[in-house]
Design a protein around this motif. Structure first.
Motif, PDB file in Angstrom:
ATOM      1  N   ASP A  27       9.324 -14.148  -0.826  1.00 59.16           N
ATOM      2  CA  ASP A  27       9.327 -15.341   0.165  1.00 59.16           C
ATOM      3  C   ASP A  27      10.572 -15.422   0.736  1.00 59.16           C
ATOM      4  O   ASP A  27      10.876 -15.658   2.100  1.00 59.16           O
ATOM      5  CB  ASP A  27       9.153 -16.636  -0.675  1.00 59.16           C
ATOM      6  CG  ASP A  27       7.501 -16.636  -1.149  1.00 59.16           C
ATOM      7  OD1 ASP A  27       6.756 -16.212  -0.482  1.00 59.16           O
ATOM      8  OD2 ASP A  27       7.602 -17.293  -2.260  1.00 59.16           O
ATOM      9  N   LEU A  28      11.861 -15.243   0.052  1.00 58.17           N
ATOM     10  CA  LEU A  28      13.224 -15.343   0.419  1.00 58.17           C
ATOM     11  C   LEU A  28      13.463 -14.213   1.312  1.00 58.17           C
ATOM     12  O   LEU A  28      14.100 -14.354   2.355  1.00 58.17           O
ATOM     13  CB  LEU A  28      13.939 -15.350  -0.918  1.00 58.17           C
ATOM     14  CG  LEU A  28      13.814 -16.107  -2.027  1.00 58.17           C
ATOM     15  CD1 LEU A  28      14.872 -15.986  -3.310  1.00 58.17           C
ATOM     16  CD2 LEU A  28      13.835 -17.721  -1.419  1.00 58.17           C
ATOM     17  N   GLN A  29      12.941 -13.150   1.008  1.00 61.67           N
ATOM     18  CA  GLN A  29      13.165 -11.818   1.865  1.00 61.67           C
ATOM     19  C   GLN A  29      12.520 -12.105   3.433  1.00 61.67           C
ATOM     20  O   GLN A  29      13.381 -11.656   4.455  1.00 61.67           O
ATOM     21  CB  GLN A  29      12.650 -10.606   1.238  1.00 61.67           C
ATOM     22  CG  GLN A  29      13.527 -10.119  -0.006  1.00 61.67           C
ATOM     23  CD  GLN A  29      12.898  -9.289  -0.925  1.00 61.67           C
ATOM     24  OE1 GLN A  29      11.589  -8.897  -0.698  1.00 61.67           O
ATOM     25  NE2 GLN A  29      13.624  -8.294  -1.479  1.00 61.67           N
ATOM     26  N   LYS A  39      16.139 -20.030   7.048  1.00 61.21           N
ATOM     27  CA  LYS A  39      16.871 -20.395   5.555  1.00 61.21           C
ATOM     28  C   LYS A  39      16.166 -20.698   4.369  1.00 61.21           C
ATOM     29  O   LYS A  39      15.458 -21.539   4.157  1.00 61.21           O
ATOM     30  CB  LYS A  39      17.458 -21.727   6.016  1.00 61.21           C
ATOM     31  CG  LYS A  39      18.440 -22.297   4.880  1.00 61.21           C
ATOM     32  CD  LYS A  39      18.939 -23.751   5.068  1.00 61.21           C
ATOM     33  CE  LYS A  39      19.657 -24.248   4.098  1.00 61.21           C
ATOM     34  NZ  LYS A  39      19.965 -25.723   4.438  1.00 61.21           N
ATOM     35  N   PRO A  40      16.408 -19.356   3.678  1.00 63.95           N
ATOM     36  CA  PRO A  40      15.473 -19.174   2.470  1.00 63.95           C
ATOM     37  C   PRO A  40      15.781 -20.293   1.188  1.00 63.95           C
ATOM     38  O   PRO A  40      17.320 -20.618   1.200  1.00 63.95           O
ATOM     39  CB  PRO A  40      15.862 -17.731   1.844  1.00 63.95           C
ATOM     40  CG  PRO A  40      16.862 -17.293   2.528  1.00 63.95           C
ATOM     41  CD  PRO A  40      17.163 -18.203   3.836  1.00 63.95           C
ATOM     42  N   VAL A  98      21.452 -17.985  -1.368  1.00 60.07           N
ATOM     43  CA  VAL A  98      20.074 -18.963  -1.510  1.00 60.07           C
ATOM     44  C   VAL A  98      20.344 -20.102  -2.520  1.00 60.07           C
ATOM     45  O   VAL A  98      20.483 -19.904  -3.412  1.00 60.07           O
ATOM     46  CB  VAL A  98      18.649 -17.868  -1.885  1.00 60.07           C
ATOM     47  CG1 VAL A  98      17.501 -18.859  -2.246  1.00 60.07           C
ATOM     48  CG2 VAL A  98      18.668 -17.163  -1.024  1.00 60.07           C
ATOM     49  N   CYS A 137      12.748 -22.545   4.404  1.00 56.88           N
ATOM     50  CA  CYS A 137      11.554 -21.693   3.977  1.00 56.88           C
ATOM     51  C   CYS A 137      11.446 -21.762   2.312  1.00 56.88           C
ATOM     52  O   CYS A 137      12.361 -21.092   1.865  1.00 56.88           O
ATOM     53  CB  CYS A 137      11.185 -20.263   4.539  1.00 56.88           C
ATOM     54  SG  CYS A 137      11.292 -20.303   6.182  1.00 56.88           S
ATOM     55  N   ALA A 182      11.866 -14.952   4.786  1.00 57.85           N
ATOM     56  CA  ALA A 182      12.618 -16.099   5.412  1.00 57.85           C
ATOM     57  C   ALA A 182      13.917 -15.308   6.050  1.00 57.85           C
ATOM     58  O   ALA A 182      14.253 -15.701   7.474  1.00 57.85           O
ATOM     59  CB  ALA A 182      13.065 -17.208   4.365  1.00 57.85           C
ATOM     60  N   ARG A 183      14.826 -14.801   5.278  1.00 60.45           N
ATOM     61  CA  ARG A 183      15.943 -14.178   5.971  1.00 60.45           C
ATOM     62  C   ARG A 183      15.493 -13.139   7.111  1.00 60.45           C
ATOM     63  O   ARG A 183      16.307 -13.135   7.955  1.00 60.45           O
ATOM     64  CB  ARG A 183      16.744 -13.579   4.636  1.00 60.45           C
ATOM     65  CG  ARG A 183      17.949 -13.079   4.948  1.00 60.45           C
ATOM     66  CD  ARG A 183      19.115 -13.197   3.550  1.00 60.45           C
ATOM     67  NE  ARG A 183      19.557 -14.166   3.271  1.00 60.45           N
ATOM     68  CZ  ARG A 183      20.191 -14.433   2.333  1.00 60.45           C
ATOM     69  NH1 ARG A 183      20.175 -13.403   1.439  1.00 60.45           N
ATOM     70  NH2 ARG A 183      20.703 -15.501   1.648  1.00 60.45           N
ATOM     71  N   LYS A 242       4.207 -10.852   3.285  1.00 66.11           N
ATOM     72  CA  LYS A 242       5.675 -11.160   2.853  1.00 66.11           C
ATOM     73  C   LYS A 242       5.959 -10.316   1.828  1.00 66.11           C
ATOM     74  O   LYS A 242       5.009  -9.866   0.871  1.00 66.11           O
ATOM     75  CB  LYS A 242       5.725 -12.620   2.100  1.00 66.11           C
ATOM     76  CG  LYS A 242       5.644 -13.686   3.301  1.00 66.11           C
ATOM     77  CD  LYS A 242       5.715 -15.168   2.571  1.00 66.11           C
ATOM     78  CE  LYS A 242       4.374 -15.699   1.899  1.00 66.11           C
ATOM     79  NZ  LYS A 242       4.831 -16.928   1.165  1.00 66.11           N
TER      80      LYS A 242
END
Length: 179
Positions: A131-133, A141-142, A163, A124, A135-136, A102
Motif C-alpha cells: 500500500d505504502l509503495q 502521501k502514504p 511514512v 493513502c 501510494a509513493r 499494489k
C-alpha cells in the motif's frame, strides 16, 4: 473537494490470511466506519483501493466481492458515510504480469483520471508495505495504520522513512480533521 484513498482489509475491516470470502466474514474494525463517515461529512471524496487475490485463486467470486462491498457500504451508511468508489485488482499474488496489483500504482493512477484528482497531497491509508509503495509511486502521501498487518511492519522495522504511523484509521482521521 479533497480525496482520501483507503485500503479495505486491515484498514476498514478485519483481515484474514484466508482472505475475506463472504459478507458473513466481513467485520468492520472498531471506529473505522464512524471515521469514514466523518471524512464524508467533512467534504472528502473517500475511495477504496484493494487487492483481491481471492478472485484469482477462486476462493472469492465476483458476486461474493459485490456482497462484501454492499455490506460495507450499508453499514457505513448507518453512520452517514459514503465511499464514492471502490477500485480492486483481481490478480493473484504470484501474477507478475498484473499492473493493477499494489505495489504498482495503477489503481491510484486510475483514481486520479476518474476523479480528476491530483494525488500530490492525497493521503493513502494502508496496512501493508505494498500500500505504502503504491501510494509513493503514484505521488501520493502514504500513511500506515497498525491494524491488520501494520503492526508487524512496525515491529520488523520495514516502514519506509517519512511514512506517518497511526494506531488505526480513527486516530488518523481525528488528526487529519483537527488540522
Amino acid at each position: 473537494m479533497p480525496t482520501i484513498i483507503l485500503g479495505r482489509d486491515g484498514v476498514i475491516n478485519q483481515t484474514s490470511t484466508e482472505h475475506i470470502k463472504s459478507a458473513d466474514e466481513w467485520h468492520a474494525l472498531p471506529g473505522s466506519l464512524p471515521a469514514i463517515a466523518r471524512l464524508s461529512q467533512n467534504g472528502y471524496h473517500v475511495v477504496v483501493a484493494t487487492n483481491q487475490a481471492g478472485l484469482a485463486s477462486g476462493r472469492l467470486t465476483i458476486e461474493g466481492l459485490v456482497s462484501i462491498n454492499q455490506k460495507m457500504l450499508s453499514h457505513l451508511a448507518q453512520y452517514g458515510g459514503v465511499i464514492e468508489a471502490i477500485f480492486f485488482c483481481p490478480a493473484g499474488v504470484r501474477d507478475k504480469n498484473s499492473d493493477c496489483r499494489k505495489p504498482n500504482p495503477t489503481m491510484f493512477i486510475d483514481i486520479t483520471s476518474r476523479l480528476r484528482a491530483n494525488l500530490a497531497d492525497v493521503p493513502c491509508v494502508g496496512d501493508k508495505l505494498s500500500d505504502l509503495q503504491a501510494a509513493r509511486a503514484a505521488g501520493a502521501k502514504p500513511v500506515l495504520v497498525r491494524t491488520g498487518h501494520g503492526e508487524k511492519l512496525v515491529r520488523q522495522k520495514k516502514v519506509p522513512e517519512g511514512v506517518a504511523i497511526y494506531d488505526n484509521l480513527a486516530e488518523f482521521v481525528n488528526e487529519l480533521l483537527a488540522n
